[in-house]
Design a protein around this motif. Structure first.
Motif, short mmCIF file in Angstrom:
data_model
loop_
_atom_site.label_atom_id
_atom_site.label_comp_id
_atom_site.label_asym_id
_atom_site.label_seq_id
_atom_site.Cartn_x
_atom_site.Cartn_y
_atom_site.Cartn_z
N VAL A 1 27.57 10.51 46.27
CA VAL A 1 28.11 10.09 46.16
C VAL A 1 28.61 10.83 44.72
CG1 VAL A 1 29.91 8.11 45.61
CG2 VAL A 1 29.21 8.62 47.83
N THR A 2 27.03 10.82 44.21
CA THR A 2 27.41 10.99 42.25
C THR A 2 27.69 13.31 42.68
OG1 THR A 2 25.40 9.58 42.14
CG2 THR A 2 25.95 11.19 40.66
N ALA A 3 26.77 13.58 43.73
CA ALA A 3 27.51 15.04 42.96
C ALA A 3 28.81 15.49 43.98
CB ALA A 3 26.77 15.64 44.48
N ALA A 4 29.57 14.53 44.98
CA ALA A 4 30.84 15.08 45.13
C ALA A 4 31.30 14.29 43.78
CB ALA A 4 31.27 13.76 46.37
N ALA A 5 31.63 13.35 43.38
CA ALA A 5 32.60 13.33 42.15
C ALA A 5 32.18 14.09 40.77
CB ALA A 5 32.12 11.49 42.17
N LEU A 6 30.80 13.74 40.57
CA LEU A 6 30.73 15.00 39.12
C LEU A 6 31.21 16.12 39.58
CD1 LEU A 6 26.98 14.93 38.35
CD2 LEU A 6 28.93 13.72 37.52
N ILE A 7 31.14 17.06 41.43
CA ILE A 7 32.07 18.04 41.10
C ILE A 7 33.57 18.02 40.65
CG2 ILE A 7 32.75 19.57 43.38
CD1 ILE A 7 29.89 19.04 43.92
N MET A 8 34.15 16.94 41.59
CA MET A 8 34.98 16.42 41.34
C MET A 8 35.67 16.67 40.01
SD MET A 8 38.03 13.54 43.37
CE MET A 8 37.64 14.56 44.84
N PHE A 9 35.03 15.96 39.02
CA PHE A 9 35.58 15.13 38.06
C PHE A 9 35.41 16.77 37.31
CE2 PHE A 9 33.74 15.19 33.82
CZ PHE A 9 34.07 14.15 32.88
N SER A 10 34.67 17.87 37.25
CA SER A 10 34.40 18.93 36.54
C SER A 10 35.94 19.72 37.12
CB SER A 10 32.88 19.55 36.68
OG SER A 10 32.03 18.86 36.72
N ILE A 11 35.97 19.60 38.56
CA ILE A 11 37.21 20.72 38.01
C ILE A 11 37.96 19.76 38.01
CG2 ILE A 11 38.89 21.28 40.26
CD1 ILE A 11 36.92 21.34 42.15
N PHE A 12 38.93 18.81 38.00
CA PHE A 12 39.58 18.40 36.51
C PHE A 12 39.28 18.33 35.18
CE2 PHE A 12 40.38 14.47 40.26
CZ PHE A 12 41.21 16.08 40.97
N VAL A 13 38.31 18.03 35.06
CA VAL A 13 38.29 18.46 33.16
C VAL A 13 39.21 19.51 32.80
CG1 VAL A 13 36.23 18.58 31.63
CG2 VAL A 13 36.67 16.67 32.94
N ALA A 14 37.93 21.06 34.19
CA ALA A 14 38.55 22.63 33.78
C ALA A 14 40.05 22.23 33.59
CB ALA A 14 37.67 23.08 34.95
N PHE A 15 40.48 21.62 33.80
CA PHE A 15 42.10 21.74 34.03
C PHE A 15 43.08 21.55 32.32
CE2 PHE A 15 42.25 22.66 38.05
CZ PHE A 15 43.18 23.97 38.71
N THR A 16 41.55 20.41 31.87
CA THR A 16 42.36 20.01 30.07
C THR A 16 41.84 21.47 29.11
OG1 THR A 16 39.86 19.53 30.29
CG2 THR A 16 41.35 17.55 30.49
N PHE A 17 41.78 22.22 29.32
CA PHE A 17 41.46 23.45 28.83
C PHE A 17 42.80 23.79 29.30
CE2 PHE A 17 37.62 21.75 29.00
CZ PHE A 17 36.71 21.70 28.31
N THR A 18 43.35 24.03 30.08
CA THR A 18 44.96 25.15 30.03
C THR A 18 45.75 24.44 28.55
OG1 THR A 18 46.13 23.25 30.94
CG2 THR A 18 44.54 24.55 31.77
N ASP A 19 46.39 25.70 28.52
CA ASP A 19 47.62 25.83 27.52
C ASP A 19 48.87 24.57 27.82
OD1 ASP A 19 46.20 27.42 25.59
OD2 ASP A 19 47.91 29.60 26.17
N ASN A 20 49.11 24.44 28.85
CA ASN A 20 50.05 23.31 29.81
C ASN A 20 50.14 21.92 29.21
OD1 ASN A 20 51.84 22.22 31.48
ND2 ASN A 20 53.24 23.88 31.41
N PRO A 21 50.74 21.73 28.01
CA PRO A 21 50.43 19.85 28.40
C PRO A 21 50.34 18.95 29.38
CG PRO A 21 52.45 20.53 27.29
CD PRO A 21 52.08 21.85 27.72
#
Length: 746
Positions: free
Chosen positions: A638-658
């Motif tokens: 569960v830790t691995a799964a949550a960190l993966i999902m967390f990482s994918i979502f965090v990656a989208f915070t670096f886009t230019d679209n607010p």
């Protein structure tokens, strides 16, 4: 269910070439259809049944030339000069736009009297006959080309409006690539082998490609917002990897015990697969629940994301067993890389020798031992994080929320500087049954006398309909503008007094206000519908009422905390310099999307953790010991799964679209809090407090409601009886002994 999944996995394993070919054909077919269809997304947020939409419909029928999108071209002189110095170039450029296809009217700043008092900034207006989504790129390119002489004359040119050059948002591949790299690193740490780390990612990518291309093809006939494909991409990748991770963990544990691959794959699917099915169904139900609110773009967004999760589920149940068949024993062979393989092997060997020596076991013992204190601390933490949510203000993105280097943001700031914020969000008043120009003039004069109105300009009149532009003194997302819209609508009879006309208040700004209002009203309906359906599903899965109730309360806590974090960062501006954001209103559809996504994903982790606890409880009947062992066995995956999902979502915070940035941040915070604070902390603590009572259900429930066998107990009994053959029976016995070896894969 477990027996059916066992058979499906066995078929996929044995017919792995056929299964792989079928999925590749499906992906190629989706890509081909998407390319041929030419589908594109758009962000025209409208809702049928609202007054702004009715106004738009009237324009489409009576004044079609003014029913489309609008562009504002902002001209700004540099270094203290005046735009009048380039008046000839500007007039010529605006005149050229009249011949551009789909342009029904263009007005230069000097004819329209839209030059700032200091002469430095001017506004040109372009009216399109087509809806923003239907305006062709060739027309927008022609606008850019026409402005080249103006730029050559030293004048800055920027764009704003409902449609303008560069308005379409192109999805960047960078966030998902970054997320995949991080996911691969986490899987390498978890499994310590390239084959095991790559398997869930490969299968998830195939599923995402198939889904996104299918959504793109549908976009050729249905209006789909760009955020829909982004949400589908986020969930397709994260859920696809998570489901593969959960099944693969069981499979590798079986291999490390000595179970042959051909028996290990269906056995893993028959046990872990049931949890994956119920977890995915809960997410799908939550996403499909968006249809109940009656908002088209949210319905499409929910269905697109649900399709991505459904494909991820099918991939996990069919393609993953096939890929595991190709991999054989390689998924259980540790890499020679010291940072990954050595660590994973050390954890696996130590766990096999002493399952209570892992970090997950230590954490579960701590939670169970201090269950009351942990419960109170967890609830207080989430409650404090949720406090900012009480100050939430909803709205849709305007130019003010864009990055400072974006043309819409530059145009917004220049317009505000030269004319006032209200010129960024003019209202369009549609007067029906107008008998003469004098009636239009009377209505315009009445509108101009309203408090909060900066300028009123009649634009057109035809077929008994007049169009009047009303510029507020306040910005498009200011509460004063919202009050003005309501005031105009409430006083429509007075405004049209003596003319016999009927007034509708529309335009992009009014449409955004209507969208936000309807979304706010739909939120309680959606919450009741989705939570109710998920409650029924989880009750059926775990055959108890208390587990679903606990799951829902935990979700509400994590949801409130995530929403509070979103308000603090994106609305209050905490950490705005670090994240590079412009504080603005919370996107109006974000709370309802968060409810769907976070509720679905929280149910994922709930099913993963509680199914292991129930599996242990079914074996020996000691409720508290089952909580401790089940949590420890599920903690690593569960830790691995949550960190993966967390990482994918965090990656989208670096886009230019607010919009995408706010969605990525909110999802990341919600998943992190729900997985680590709620599912791995509060859930075992509460279950330890409740003891065996947590599994209570009425006798009639046990008699009349079928048991889905989520923990795989009946499958193990059928295997032990030799129902699937002697080799399968031996594999099942090997998988159960020694007990400690099961954790080796985690």
């Amino acid at each position: 269910m477990s027996s059916y999944l066992y058979r499906l996995a066995r078929f996929s394993y044995r017919r792995r070439v056929l299964v792989l070919v079928l999925w590749l054909v499906a992906a190629i077919a989706a890509v081909t259809i998407a390319q041929i269809s030419g589908g594109k997304t758009d962000d025209d947020f409208t809702i049928p049944g609202t007054e702004a939409q009715r106004a738009s419909d009237v324009l489409s029928t009576k004044l079609p030339a003014f029913s489309g999108g609008q562009s504002t071209i902002v001209f700004a002189a540099k270094d203290g000069a005046r735009v009048t110095a380039a008046q000839g170039e500007i007039r010529t450029a605006m005149a050229k736009l009249s011949s551009v296809p789909q342009v029904s009217k263009s007005v230069d700043p000097f004819t329209g009297h839209l030059v700032s008092k200091d002469g430095r900034i001017a506004l040109g207006q372009v009216q399109w006959s087509a809806k923003p989504a239907d305006v062709k790129d060739a027309g927008l390119d022609a606008v850019n080309d026409a402005m080249k002489p103006v730029r050559a004359a030293g004048v800055q040119v920027e764009y704003n409006g409902s449609v303008y050059p560069g308005w379409r948002f192109e999805i960047s591949e960078t966030p998902e690539l970054v997320g995949l790299v991080i996911a691969f690193a986490i899987l390498m740490i978890t499994f310590g082998t390239f084959a095991a780390a790559g398997m869930p990612i490969i299968s998830a990518i195939i599923g995402v490609v198939t889904t996104l291309m299918g959504v793109t093809a549908v976009a050729s006939v249905v209006t789909i917002a760009s955020a829909s494909t982004t949400v589908a991409l986020m969930l397709g990748l994260s859920c696809g990897i998570d489901y593969g991770l959960f099944i693969l963990s069981r499979h590798r544990a079986n291999l490390l015990r000595g179970v042959p691959p051909e028996e290990s794959v269906p056995l893993a699917m028959g046990t872990a697969g049931s949890s994956v099915v119920f977890a995915a169904l809960t997410v799908i139900i939550a996403l499909c629940g968006l249809t109940v609110v009656g908002i088209p773009f949210l319905t499409i967004m929910g269905l697109s994301a649900a399709a991505a999760v459904a494909v991820a589920l099918l991939i996990a149940l069919t393609l993953l067993p096939a890929l595991l068949g190709f991999a054989g024993h390689r998924v259980a062979r540790f890499s020679r890389l010291p940072k990954f393989g050595a660590h994973a092997e050390r954890v696996a060997r130590r766990t096999a020798a002493d399952p209570d020596s892992t970090a997950g076991a230590a954490w579960s013992r701590f939670v169970v031992r201090h269950r009351v204190l942990v419960t109170v601390a967890g609830v207080v933490l989430l409650g404090v994080l949720a406090i900012p949510a009480a100050s939430i203000r909803l709205g849709l993105p305007s130019g003010a929320s864009q990055p400072t280097d974006n043309t819409q943001r530059k145009a917004y700031d220049l317009t505000t500087e030269g004319f006032g914020a209200g010129f960024n969000g003019a209202l369009l008043v549609v007067a029906q049954d107008v008998s003469s120009p004098s009636d239009t003039a009377r209505i315009a004069a009445a509108l101009g006398r309203q408090a909060g109105v900066a300028q009123v300009t009649p634009l057109a009149g035809q077929n008994g309909v007049s169009l009047i532009r009303v510029v507020p003194k306040s910005g498009p997302n200011d509460s004063a503008t919202q009050d003005l819209v309501h005031t105009l609508r409430d006083d429509r009879a007075t405004l049209a007094s003596g003319t016999g006309a009927h007034i509708l208040v529309g335009g992009t700004t009014a449409s955004n206000i209507d969208v936000s209002a309807k979304l706010s009203g739909a939120l309680p309906v959606f919450l009741i519908a989705v939570v109710g359906l998920a409650f029924v599903l989880l009750t059926f899965a775990f055959r108890t009422v208390l587990v679903p109730l606990k799951s829902i309360v935990g979700f509400l806590l994590s949801m409130a905390a995530a929403l509070g974090a979103q308000v603090a960062v994106f609305q209050w501006g905490w950490g705005k310099n670090l994240l590079g954001i412009t504080p603005t209103e919370t996107i109006s559809f974000l709370p309802i999307i968060m409810l769907a996504i976070i509720f679905g994903l929280s149910s994922d982790y709930e099913v993963f953790v509680v199914s292991r606890i129930k599996e242990e409880f079914t074996r020996h009947g000691d409720a508290r010991a089952a909580v401790q062992r089940g949590t420890s066995l599920s903690a690593r995956v569960v830790t691995a799964a949550a960190l993966i999902m967390f990482s994918i979502f965090v990656a989208f915070t670096f886009t230019d679209n607010p919009t995408i940035r706010a969605i990525g941040f909110s999802f990341a915070v919600g998943v992190f809090l729900d997985a680590f604070v709620v599912r791995l902390t509060l859930v075992p603590a509460v279950m330890a407090i409740a003891g065996g009572r947590i599994w209570y259900h009425p006798k009639w429930f046990g008699r009349w409601v079928p048991d889905p066998d989520i923990e795989g107990q009946r499958l193990e009994e059928r295997l032990a009886d030799g129902h699937f053959g002697a080799e399968a029976a031996q594999a099942a016995r090997t998988a159960r002994t020694p007990v400690g070896a099961e954790a080796a894969g985690r």
